[in-house]
Scaffold this motif. Structure first.
Motif, short mmCIF file in Angstrom:
data_model
loop_
_atom_site.label_atom_id
_atom_site.label_comp_id
_atom_site.label_asym_id
_atom_site.label_seq_id
_atom_site.Cartn_x
_atom_site.Cartn_y
_atom_site.Cartn_z
N GLU A 1 -25.40 11.07 0.44
CA GLU A 1 -24.43 11.01 -0.67
C GLU A 1 -23.44 12.17 -0.60
N LYS A 2 -23.96 13.35 -0.26
CA LYS A 2 -23.08 14.53 -0.13
C LYS A 2 -22.08 14.31 1.01
N ILE A 3 -22.56 13.73 2.10
CA ILE A 3 -21.68 13.47 3.25
C ILE A 3 -20.58 12.49 2.84
N ASP A 4 -20.95 11.45 2.11
CA ASP A 4 -19.98 10.44 1.64
C ASP A 4 -18.92 11.05 0.73
N TYR A 5 -19.38 11.87 -0.24
CA TYR A 5 -18.44 12.46 -1.20
C TYR A 5 -17.54 13.51 -0.55
N ALA A 6 -18.09 14.25 0.42
CA ALA A 6 -17.25 15.23 1.13
C ALA A 6 -16.15 14.48 1.89
N PHE A 7 -16.50 13.33 2.45
CA PHE A 7 -15.51 12.52 3.16
C PHE A 7 -14.41 12.08 2.20
N LYS A 8 -14.81 11.65 0.98
CA LYS A 8 -13.82 11.23 -0.03
C LYS A 8 -12.88 12.38 -0.38
N GLY B 1 -7.83 9.28 17.39
CA GLY B 1 -6.92 10.28 16.84
C GLY B 1 -7.17 10.64 15.38
N LYS B 2 -8.19 10.07 14.77
CA LYS B 2 -8.53 10.38 13.38
C LYS B 2 -10.05 10.33 13.21
N ILE B 3 -10.51 10.88 12.09
CA ILE B 3 -11.96 10.98 11.89
C ILE B 3 -12.43 9.85 10.98
N SER B 4 -13.23 8.95 11.54
CA SER B 4 -13.78 7.85 10.76
C SER B 4 -15.04 8.33 10.04
N LYS B 5 -15.57 7.48 9.15
CA LYS B 5 -16.81 7.83 8.45
C LYS B 5 -17.95 8.08 9.45
N GLU B 6 -18.02 7.26 10.48
CA GLU B 6 -19.07 7.42 11.49
C GLU B 6 -18.90 8.72 12.26
N ASP B 7 -17.64 9.01 12.66
CA ASP B 7 -17.34 10.30 13.33
C ASP B 7 -17.81 11.45 12.44
N TRP B 8 -17.49 11.32 11.14
CA TRP B 8 -17.77 12.37 10.16
C TRP B 8 -19.26 12.66 10.05
N LYS B 9 -20.06 11.59 9.98
CA LYS B 9 -21.50 11.76 9.83
C LYS B 9 -22.08 12.55 11.01
N VAL B 10 -21.62 12.21 12.21
CA VAL B 10 -22.12 12.90 13.41
C VAL B 10 -21.64 14.35 13.41
N PHE B 11 -20.37 14.55 13.07
CA PHE B 11 -19.78 15.89 13.08
C PHE B 11 -20.48 16.81 12.06
N VAL B 12 -20.73 16.29 10.86
CA VAL B 12 -21.38 17.09 9.81
C VAL B 12 -22.82 17.43 10.19
N SER B 13 -23.50 16.50 10.84
CA SER B 13 -24.88 16.79 11.24
C SER B 13 -24.93 17.93 12.27
N ASN C 1 -22.53 20.32 12.21
CA ASN C 1 -21.93 21.47 11.52
C ASN C 1 -22.27 21.43 10.02
N PRO C 2 -23.55 21.61 9.68
CA PRO C 2 -23.97 21.44 8.27
C PRO C 2 -23.31 22.43 7.30
N SER C 3 -22.79 23.54 7.81
CA SER C 3 -22.16 24.53 6.91
C SER C 3 -20.94 23.94 6.20
N ILE C 4 -20.38 22.87 6.75
CA ILE C 4 -19.21 22.21 6.14
C ILE C 4 -19.56 21.71 4.73
N LEU C 5 -20.83 21.41 4.51
CA LEU C 5 -21.24 20.82 3.22
C LEU C 5 -21.63 21.87 2.17
N LYS C 6 -21.37 23.14 2.46
CA LYS C 6 -21.91 24.17 1.54
C LYS C 6 -21.38 24.01 0.12
N ASN C 7 -20.15 23.56 -0.04
CA ASN C 7 -19.60 23.39 -1.39
C ASN C 7 -20.07 22.11 -2.08
N MET C 8 -20.85 21.31 -1.39
CA MET C 8 -21.34 20.06 -1.98
C MET C 8 -22.68 20.25 -2.70
N THR C 9 -23.17 21.48 -2.75
CA THR C 9 -24.41 21.75 -3.50
C THR C 9 -24.18 22.89 -4.48
#
Lengths: 25, 224
Positions: free
Chosen positions: B111-118, B170-182, B184-192
Motif C-alpha cells: 500500500e505504501k508503494i502504491d501511494y508513493a507512486f501516486k 523512458g518512464k517508470i511504470s508501476k512494475e518498474d517502481w515496485k522493483v526499484f523501491v525494493s 531502494n527502500p529508503s525512498i519510502l521513509k516519508n510513507m511511515t
C-alpha cells in the motif's frame, strides 16, 4: 554517486506529514 | 440531522461522527476506535483552523504543515491530492483517516508503494515521467535553497530513470517502481509516520479533550 532523484525528493519536508500532529496555538 | 454521503449533519451544518461511525472507520483501517477518536479531535482542530465547516481545506492543510495558509507550494498540492480521494477539493474525516492509515507503521508495504507512486505520478498517467521527476527535484532544491547545476540535475534524473526503467520505455511504470523501491527502500521513509503507532498515548491531550471524555466528566460532576 549512488544518490538517486527520489532520495533527494524524500529529504523534502513537504512530503513529511509529522507537522499535522504538532500542537499549535 | 439528515443523511449526506452516509454522514449526519449537525445543527451547526458540520458533518457529525458518532461512536458507530468511528468504530466503522477503525474496522477499515489499522487504528483502534480510541485512536480514531484521537484522530477525530485532531481533525476537528485542523478543519476549524480557517473555515469552521468540518472539512479540511487546502489552506488549512498548508497552515498545519507549513505554518502559513498562503503561497504556492508544490508539495502541498501533491499531499492534498493524496488525501482528497473523492476529488472534491476538501478533505473529509473518512478520507483523513483512510489516507493516514497508509502511513501507519503496520500498513502493508504494498500500500505504501502504491501511494508513493501516486504521489510522484503528478499528471496521473500511470507512469512517473522524466519531466515530472525533474520538476520534483527542482521543487525540493528550491524549497531548501540548495544549488545544483543543471548538468548535475539532468545527470541525476537520467541515472534514476535508467536505473528504474527496466522495460526501457523512458518512464517508470508501476512494475518498474515496485522493483526499484525494493532495491531502494529508503525512498519510502516519508510513507511511515511513527506517531500513528500509538497516537492516543503519544498525544494524551487529544483523549482528555475528546467529546467522550467530556461526557464522562459531566456525568461524574452530576453524580457528585
Amino acid at each position: 554517486s549512488n544518490l538517486n532523484a527520489f532520495d533527494i525528493i524524500s529529504y523534502s519536508s513537504g512530503f513529511d506529514l509529522s507537522g499535522l500532529f504538532e500542537e499549535t496555538d | 440531522c439528515f443523511n449526506y454521503q452516509s454522514r449526519c449533519i449537525g445543527k451547526n451544518q458540520k458533518p457529525y461522527y458518532n461512536y458507530e461511525d468511528l468504530a466503522r472507520l477503525a474496522q477499515g483501517t489499522r487504528f483502534t476506535v480510541n485512536e480514531v477518536e484521537a484522530l477525530y479531535v485532531l481533525f476537528k482542530r485542523l478543519s476549524s483552523s480557517i473555515i469552521d465547516d468540518g472539512l479540511i481545506h487546502k489552506e488549512e492543510l498548508q497552515l498545519a504543515l507549513f505554518q502559513t495558509p498562503n503561497g504556492e507550494n508544490f508539495f502541498l498540492d501533491r499531499v492534498f491530492d493524496l488525501f482528497d480521494e473523492k476529488s472534491k477539493g476538501v478533505i473529509d474525516f473518512d478520507e483523513f483517516v483512510h489516507t493516514l492509515s497508509i502511513f501507519h507503521p503496520y500498513a502493508p508495504l504494498e500500500e505504501k508503494i502504491d501511494y508513493a507512486f501516486k504521489l510522484y505520478d503528478i499528471r496521473k498517467t500511470g507512469f512517473i515521467e522524466r519531466e515530472e521527476l525533474k520538476q520534483m527535484v527542482k521543487a525540493m532544491l528550491m524549497e531548501s535553497d540548495m544549488n545544483l547545476s543543471d548538468d548535475l540535475l539532468e545527470a541525476i534524473v537520467d541515472k534514476t530513470i535508467a536505473d528504474a526503467d527496466k522495460d526501457k520505455d523512458g518512464k517508470i511504470s508501476k512494475e518498474d517502481w515496485k522493483v526499484f523501491v525494493s532495491r531502494n527502500p529508503s525512498i519510502l521513509k516519508n510513507m511511515t509516520l511513527a506517531y500513528l503507532k500509538d497516537i492516543a498515548c503519544i498525544f494524551p491531550s487529544f483523549i482528555f479533550k475528546s467529546d467522550l471524555d467530556e461526557l464522562v466528566k459531566t456525568k461524574e460532576l452530576q453524580d457528585i
